[in-house]
Scaffold this motif. Sequence first.
Motif, PDB file in Angstrom:
ATOM      1  N   THR A 149       0.823  -1.211   0.000  1.00 28.28           N
ATOM      2  CA  THR A 149       0.000   0.000   0.000  1.00 28.28           C
ATOM      3  C   THR A 149       0.854   1.257   0.000  1.00 28.28           C
ATOM      4  O   THR A 149       0.551   2.239  -0.698  1.00 28.28           O
ATOM      5  CB  THR A 149      -0.921   0.002   1.239  1.00 28.28           C
ATOM      6  N   GLU A 153       0.483   4.633  -2.636  1.00 25.46           N
ATOM      7  CA  GLU A 153      -0.098   5.886  -2.179  1.00 25.46           C
ATOM      8  C   GLU A 153       0.933   7.001  -2.056  1.00 25.46           C
ATOM      9  O   GLU A 153       0.663   8.148  -2.405  1.00 25.46           O
ATOM     10  CB  GLU A 153      -0.785   5.658  -0.826  1.00 25.46           C
ATOM     11  N   PRO A 161      -4.285   8.121   0.347  1.00 25.63           N
ATOM     12  CA  PRO A 161      -4.875   7.078   1.183  1.00 25.63           C
ATOM     13  C   PRO A 161      -6.162   6.501   0.599  1.00 25.63           C
ATOM     14  O   PRO A 161      -7.015   7.230   0.093  1.00 25.63           O
ATOM     15  CB  PRO A 161      -5.148   7.815   2.504  1.00 25.63           C
ATOM     16  N   SER A 163      -6.345   4.493  -2.007  1.00 29.30           N
ATOM     17  CA  SER A 163      -6.314   4.266  -3.452  1.00 29.30           C
ATOM     18  C   SER A 163      -5.791   2.875  -3.832  1.00 29.30           C
ATOM     19  O   SER A 163      -5.951   2.438  -4.970  1.00 29.30           O
ATOM     20  CB  SER A 163      -5.478   5.330  -4.156  1.00 29.30           C
ATOM     21  N   ASP A 275       0.461  15.207  -1.878  1.00 29.36           N
ATOM     22  CA  ASP A 275       0.912  14.618  -0.619  1.00 29.36           C
ATOM     23  C   ASP A 275       1.717  15.668   0.152  1.00 29.36           C
ATOM     24  O   ASP A 275       2.711  16.182  -0.365  1.00 29.36           O
ATOM     25  CB  ASP A 275       1.777  13.389  -0.901  1.00 29.36           C
TER      26      ASP A 275
END
Length: 341
Positions: A149, A153, A161, A163, A275
């Motif tokens: 993860t 991301e 977060p 996705s 981000d």
Amino acid sequence: MIARTALAAALLWSAVAGAAEPIHLRDMGSFHVGGRIVELSGQPVQDIVRIPGGPTSKLDPNGRYQVEQMYAQYFLVQNPKGKYPLLMWHGGGLTGATYETTPDGREGWRDMFLRKGWDVYVSDAVERGRSGFASPDIWKSQPLFLTQTDPWERFRIGPGPGSFDPDPAKRKLLPGNQFPTEAFDAFTKQIVPRWLSTDDAVLAGYVALVDKVCPCVLMTHSQGGFFGFRAAEARPDKIKAIVAVEPASAGPADKAAALKSVPILEVFGDYIEQDPRWVAYSKIDLAYLDAVRAAGGSADVIDLPKVGVKGNSHMMMMDRNNREIAELISKWLVTKGLSDP
């Protein structure tokens, strides 16, 4: 520079299917640099079975250990155009595989820059890959391991977060994303553990490499950028240029004047604003470049979306348009007199 006479004309064939021409090398090889000896004592002796079904034997962990060395592999082209070797330094939780064949089987930046006439050194930082790591009796902190993860991301493949999904068909993408998402699971096979307490050892390994093979040009990525700028500050006379791909980060601007004679290029991909971590890193990076310029140095930025190159992730050397970005970097190196056209 490393030299061997036994191999007069080695050929390294491209991994890209259908590539018309091989890469002609005058030499290739590998070595380790740096490191230290640590001696352990007072540890209990254990009875172990080394091979299933085999006899029991003693394992005595007391004694001398070689630790914190760094592995490097080199490829020296037959007809060099680059004026100095090009050292490729990877990011956090990764190894020199970053620059090799892309996860979907295309040519990586290592081979692209070899084709452009650069001698290339690709290394695995201390604690990564073939450099090895130390036991918990020597490195007391725990290693970090990335989930699948995290890079989906955090590396701006998906929109943050939530996705990532274990089912590839349900993974969400940023619009126009250039990462070869069908090979994402193959990419995560490259991920290795990293420590938070070994920065001094990592930097010492990189400086040992610089001392062995430079003067040179540094190409760094992500966490490798942090070490690249520190190594250059320690050896500014040996670093002829820095290409920093999304460095995380360039570090304190009060050290930047040491690089006033070192041309610097920073390259940023798309969706930085997605981000807050990349927003913060980019601010630090740009402040460092401002300080280099204030000291009379040369510092350039390629913001890919602003020059019409869109959709790039943090892993732009693996993205589908990695060749286009390599061309931009190559042109910059030529303009700085570091390579023949």
